[in-house]
Write a protein that holds these residues in place. Sequence first.
Motif, short mmCIF file in Angstrom:
data_model
loop_
_atom_site.label_atom_id
_atom_site.label_comp_id
_atom_site.label_asym_id
_atom_site.label_seq_id
_atom_site.Cartn_x
_atom_site.Cartn_y
_atom_site.Cartn_z
N UNK A 266 11.97 -77.98 35.30
CA UNK A 266 10.52 -77.84 35.41
C UNK A 266 9.86 -79.20 35.25
N UNK A 267 9.05 -79.59 36.22
CA UNK A 267 8.37 -80.88 36.20
C UNK A 267 6.94 -80.74 35.71
N UNK A 268 6.18 -79.81 36.32
CA UNK A 268 4.77 -79.68 35.95
C UNK A 268 4.27 -78.31 36.36
N UNK A 269 3.12 -77.94 35.79
CA UNK A 269 2.51 -76.64 36.07
C UNK A 269 1.05 -76.83 36.41
N UNK A 270 0.62 -76.20 37.49
CA UNK A 270 -0.78 -76.22 37.91
C UNK A 270 -1.38 -74.83 37.67
N UNK A 271 -2.51 -74.78 36.97
CA UNK A 271 -3.21 -73.51 36.77
C UNK A 271 -4.61 -73.61 37.34
N UNK A 272 -5.06 -72.52 37.94
CA UNK A 272 -6.38 -72.44 38.56
C UNK A 272 -7.31 -71.59 37.67
N UNK A 273 -8.55 -72.04 37.55
CA UNK A 273 -9.51 -71.34 36.69
C UNK A 273 -10.89 -71.28 37.36
N UNK A 274 -11.70 -70.34 36.88
CA UNK A 274 -13.11 -70.23 37.30
C UNK A 274 -13.24 -70.14 38.82
N UNK A 275 -12.54 -69.18 39.42
CA UNK A 275 -12.69 -68.96 40.85
C UNK A 275 -14.10 -68.47 41.17
N UNK A 276 -14.69 -69.03 42.22
CA UNK A 276 -15.98 -68.57 42.71
C UNK A 276 -15.90 -68.40 44.22
N UNK A 277 -16.65 -67.42 44.73
CA UNK A 277 -16.60 -67.14 46.16
C UNK A 277 -17.74 -67.89 46.86
N UNK A 278 -17.43 -68.45 48.03
CA UNK A 278 -18.40 -69.21 48.82
C UNK A 278 -18.44 -68.62 50.23
N UNK A 279 -19.60 -68.69 50.84
CA UNK A 279 -19.77 -68.14 52.19
C UNK A 279 -19.36 -66.66 52.23
N UNK A 280 -19.40 -66.00 51.10
CA UNK A 280 -19.09 -64.57 50.96
C UNK A 280 -17.64 -64.21 51.23
N UNK A 281 -16.75 -65.23 51.39
CA UNK A 281 -15.35 -64.87 51.66
C UNK A 281 -14.33 -65.91 51.23
N UNK A 282 -14.74 -67.14 50.96
CA UNK A 282 -13.77 -68.19 50.64
C UNK A 282 -13.79 -68.49 49.15
N UNK A 283 -12.68 -68.20 48.48
CA UNK A 283 -12.57 -68.41 47.05
C UNK A 283 -12.09 -69.83 46.76
N UNK A 284 -12.74 -70.48 45.78
CA UNK A 284 -12.33 -71.82 45.36
C UNK A 284 -12.29 -71.89 43.83
N UNK A 285 -11.21 -72.44 43.26
CA UNK A 285 -11.19 -72.64 41.80
C UNK A 285 -12.09 -73.81 41.45
N UNK A 286 -12.89 -73.68 40.40
CA UNK A 286 -13.78 -74.77 40.00
C UNK A 286 -13.17 -75.61 38.89
N UNK A 287 -11.98 -75.23 38.44
CA UNK A 287 -11.23 -76.07 37.49
C UNK A 287 -9.75 -75.89 37.75
N UNK A 288 -9.05 -77.01 37.89
CA UNK A 288 -7.61 -77.01 38.10
C UNK A 288 -6.97 -77.90 37.04
N UNK A 289 -5.91 -77.40 36.41
CA UNK A 289 -5.23 -78.14 35.34
C UNK A 289 -3.77 -78.39 35.74
N UNK B 18 -1.51 -86.79 37.66
CA UNK B 18 -0.30 -85.97 37.68
C UNK B 18 -0.15 -85.21 39.00
N UNK B 19 -1.08 -85.41 39.92
CA UNK B 19 -0.94 -84.90 41.28
C UNK B 19 -0.18 -85.95 42.10
N UNK B 20 0.73 -85.50 42.94
CA UNK B 20 1.43 -86.42 43.82
C UNK B 20 0.73 -86.44 45.17
N UNK B 21 1.09 -87.41 46.00
CA UNK B 21 0.56 -87.44 47.37
C UNK B 21 0.92 -86.15 48.11
N UNK B 22 2.09 -85.65 47.84
CA UNK B 22 2.56 -84.42 48.48
C UNK B 22 1.66 -83.23 48.15
#
Length: 264
Positions: free
Chosen positions: A204-227, A135-139
């Motif tokens: 409305x076509x689709x919805x993306x939600x981000x979950x379980x954010x964790x910090x890396x290198x003490x400053x860069x946040x990354x979601x560990x689950x995307x729906x 459900x992700x597009x190339x864009x």
Amino acid sequence: MRQYLPTMLLSLTLAALCLPLQANDQASEEGLRIATERKVRDTGWGDTEAHMTMILRDARGRESRREMRTLTLEVLDDGDKALTIFDEPRDVRGSAFLTHTKTLVPDEQWLFLPAVNRVRRIVSRNKSGPFMGSEFSYEDLSSFELEKFRFKYLHDDEVHGEPSYVVEQTPLDEFSGYSRMLVWIDKSHYRVQQIEYYDRRGALLKTLTMHDYQVHQERFWRPHRMEMVNAQNQKSTTLLLNEILFERGFTDADFDQNALQRAR
């Protein structure tokens, strides 16, 4: 006093007409400020290698899984570069997708499918198509670049328990598959919490939600689950971030077209 009345009425009318324009300008300025802060806070990471699981679900809830790696290279004077390689299952093993995001010109994207042993360029008109049946597009796989959108702050809201800004993000690319996106950005760290994507008709076509954010290198946040949930076909795709490694030493040579066929 009577001779000044028409002039006063005209002045009041012009002022009333200007108020929506001023409010709109302020909303655009605030939207750009929020988007810029979002971008600035995720600058300086250099390069990464992420190991991920993609879970595809059809409208009846049936699942299929794919294991993949995504290599990324930050490009400070242009859009970033990314190479995604599929490792499992066997029918997609060795498939690879390369993106060179651009700021002022259309992105460059290529797909290598080992079954046909050829590299296919994804043209701009086709970038709204589904990426590898998901459900992700190339864009959606291009890096976020300020120059590609107009921004407008809409209102404050709360999502996932996080006080957030809601910003309307309008693509400037005529070939975008979206008329606009609504983006929820938390006030604490300027992380994207949710995105609603609207099709070219405004639905409305689709919805993306981000979950379980964790910090890396003490400053860069990354979601560990995307729906990503498609509101129109009831399909969904989950991306699980299993591991992310920074400072891998990648260079431009790791992201040229030859890298697609070298990817294993």
